[in-house]
Write a protein that holds these residues in place. Structure first.
Motif, short mmCIF file in Angstrom:
data_model
loop_
_atom_site.label_atom_id
_atom_site.label_comp_id
_atom_site.label_asym_id
_atom_site.label_seq_id
_atom_site.Cartn_x
_atom_site.Cartn_y
_atom_site.Cartn_z
N GLU A 25 0.59 -60.86 -19.36
CA GLU A 25 -0.47 -61.21 -18.40
C GLU A 25 -1.57 -62.02 -19.08
O GLU A 25 -2.08 -62.99 -18.52
CB GLU A 25 -1.06 -59.94 -17.79
N LYS A 26 -1.93 -61.63 -20.28
CA LYS A 26 -2.97 -62.35 -21.01
C LYS A 26 -2.54 -63.78 -21.30
O LYS A 26 -3.34 -64.73 -21.20
CB LYS A 26 -3.27 -61.62 -22.31
N THR A 27 -1.27 -63.96 -21.64
CA THR A 27 -0.75 -65.29 -21.99
C THR A 27 -0.71 -66.21 -20.78
O THR A 27 -1.24 -67.34 -20.82
CB THR A 27 0.65 -65.18 -22.59
N ILE A 28 -0.10 -65.76 -19.68
CA ILE A 28 0.12 -66.67 -18.55
C ILE A 28 -1.11 -66.83 -17.66
O ILE A 28 -1.15 -67.73 -16.82
CB ILE A 28 1.33 -66.22 -17.71
N SER A 29 -2.11 -65.98 -17.84
CA SER A 29 -3.35 -66.13 -17.06
C SER A 29 -4.33 -67.09 -17.71
O SER A 29 -5.35 -67.46 -17.11
CB SER A 29 -4.02 -64.77 -16.86
N ASP A 30 -4.01 -67.52 -18.93
CA ASP A 30 -4.87 -68.49 -19.63
C ASP A 30 -4.88 -69.80 -18.86
O ASP A 30 -3.83 -70.29 -18.43
CB ASP A 30 -4.34 -68.71 -21.04
N ALA A 31 -6.03 -70.38 -18.69
CA ALA A 31 -6.18 -71.61 -17.91
C ALA A 31 -5.41 -72.77 -18.51
O ALA A 31 -5.06 -73.73 -17.80
CB ALA A 31 -7.66 -71.97 -17.79
N THR A 32 -5.13 -72.72 -19.81
CA THR A 32 -4.43 -73.81 -20.48
C THR A 32 -2.91 -73.61 -20.49
O THR A 32 -2.19 -74.45 -21.01
CB THR A 32 -4.91 -73.95 -21.94
N PHE A 33 -2.45 -72.50 -19.92
CA PHE A 33 -1.00 -72.24 -19.94
C PHE A 33 -0.28 -73.32 -19.15
O PHE A 33 -0.63 -73.63 -18.00
CB PHE A 33 -0.70 -70.87 -19.34
N ASN A 34 0.75 -73.90 -19.76
CA ASN A 34 1.45 -75.05 -19.19
C ASN A 34 2.69 -74.61 -18.42
O ASN A 34 3.77 -74.43 -19.00
CB ASN A 34 1.83 -76.03 -20.30
N TRP A 35 2.55 -74.46 -17.11
CA TRP A 35 3.68 -74.04 -16.28
C TRP A 35 4.71 -75.15 -16.12
O TRP A 35 5.89 -74.89 -15.89
CB TRP A 35 3.19 -73.58 -14.92
N ASP A 36 4.26 -76.41 -16.26
CA ASP A 36 5.21 -77.52 -16.11
C ASP A 36 6.33 -77.44 -17.14
O ASP A 36 7.50 -77.66 -16.82
CB ASP A 36 4.47 -78.86 -16.25
N THR A 37 5.97 -77.14 -18.39
CA THR A 37 6.99 -77.04 -19.43
C THR A 37 7.92 -75.85 -19.20
O THR A 37 9.11 -75.91 -19.51
CB THR A 37 6.36 -76.93 -20.83
N ILE A 38 7.37 -74.78 -18.63
CA ILE A 38 8.20 -73.61 -18.32
C ILE A 38 9.24 -73.97 -17.27
O ILE A 38 10.42 -73.61 -17.39
CB ILE A 38 7.33 -72.44 -17.81
#
Length: 350
Positions: A25-38
């Motif tokens: 939760e801490k990782t994916i809630s970060d505003a800089t988390f790049n969902w496009d690459t996922i």
């Protein structure tokens, strides 16, 4: 994206059953988390439905952008409906083969669906239905299925000697094509898996004959490492590792020991260990350290990764074609007909 390993690690954290919710939760809630690459890499690795199902089970979907949640849900719903139809198809094929006393086992995705190892049938993406058939019965099985509606075939434009399966059987009324196997690996690696033993040790799940966990997992690993060239390119298959986790291979110490007896199993498990905590207890030797070192370097530098992959692709393409020219007269005739004569006809048309 400079470091592909980071993206793989994020996907592995989502798929793993041992990564804590709080950490994820801490990782994916970060505003800089790049969902496009996922999404890009998850699509390449054929695990987008599994990503959605795991996030839904973890109750973390609210952390995703709404349009992404809708997209993943739609893909998973389509895949679930498709898998339900494929599972019905597997039951029908099983009934046909049993009626004619054809000794067989279902493999890979079909076997995993039949085993019921997934909490949601939408998790696993399945292509063809792979079936191992006793060698003396293979052509009989082929004709039986052709006469049962799978009357279209798709194969090579030339005679493929000692290939692991016959031409694909296709039905206009069914989703998945069928591949009937007499072997599971390419010829040079036939000794690694014994077909009679796999057939004799089969188990049944809901009347469907599948290979037992030992051979199912070995086939999943070796098919990726050898048929799909995972060992050659020193790359990871997140889908096949998730398959192994789903059938809890990491809890079978005797099976792990067997896998560690070959360099293909060692390199596969070392990569799995690098990304998934389920495999953290697996011992590492110097060869495995060497493989993971090279993997991390390649994943960290995109230009280097491209250069290495291009060199390896060119090498294997040239060597495999030269081998075919040397050993397969049918292939040589095909090349002469398709490449030389066609060009001559094209030139004459001008």
């Amino acid at each position: 994206m400079a470091n592909l390993a980071t993206t793989y690690q994020h996907i592995a954290n989502i798929l793993s059953f041992e990564t804590s919710n709080s950490k994820l939760e801490k990782t994916i809630s970060d505003a800089t988390f790049n969902w496009d690459t996922i999404v890009i890499e998850g699509s390449k690795q054929l695990v987008l439905p599994a990503i959605y199902c795991r996030l839904k089970t973890r109750q973390l979907l609210h952390l995703l952008p709404k349009d992404l949640t809708n997209y993943l849900e739609q893909i998973t719903n389509i895949n679930r409906a498709r898998n339900i139809r494929i599972l019905n198809q597997v039951h029908n094929i099983s009934q046909i083969l049993n009626q004619h006393n054809i000794d067989h086992v279902f493999l890979k995705g079909a076997a995993l669906l039949a085993s019921g190892c997934y909490k949601d049938n939408g998790e696993r993406m399945v292509g063809d239905i792979d079936i191992l058939v006793e060698k003396s019965e293979i052509f009989n099985a082929f004709e039986i299925l052709k006469n049962s509606g799978y009357n279209k075939t798709f194969g090579f434009a030339y005679e493929k000697k000692d290939f692991r399966h016959l031409d694909r059987l296709i039905s206009e009324n069914e989703l998945a094509a069928i591949e009937l196997h007499t072997e599971l690996l390419n010829k040079t690696h036939w000794p690694l898996l014994n077909m009679p033993t796999i057939l004799n040790s089969k188990i049944r799940r809901n009347t469907i004959a599948i290979s037992n966990k030992h051979y199912l997992s070995q086939h999943l690993i070796l098919a990726w490492q050898l048929n799909d060239k995972g060992h050659y390119y020193n790359i990871i298959s997140l889908k096949s590792i998730y398959d192994l986790i789903a059938i809890e291979v990491h809890k079978e110490q005797n099976l792990i020991y067997t896998l560690l007896n070959s360099k293909y199993g060692q390199s596969y498990l070392e990569l799995a260990k690098c990304y998934f905590p389920e495999f953290s207890s697996i011992p590492t030797n110097n060869y495995m350290k060497y493989r993971i070192f090279l993997h991390k370097i390649k994943m960290s530098f995109k230009p280097l990764r491209i250069i290495i992959n291009c060199i390896k692709q060119a090498t294997i393409f040239i060597s495999s074609r030269l081998y075919l020219v040397y050993t397969n007269r049918s292939y040589t005739k095909h090349i002469i007909k398709e490449k030389i004569l066609n060009k001559t006809n094209l030139f004459n048309s001008y």
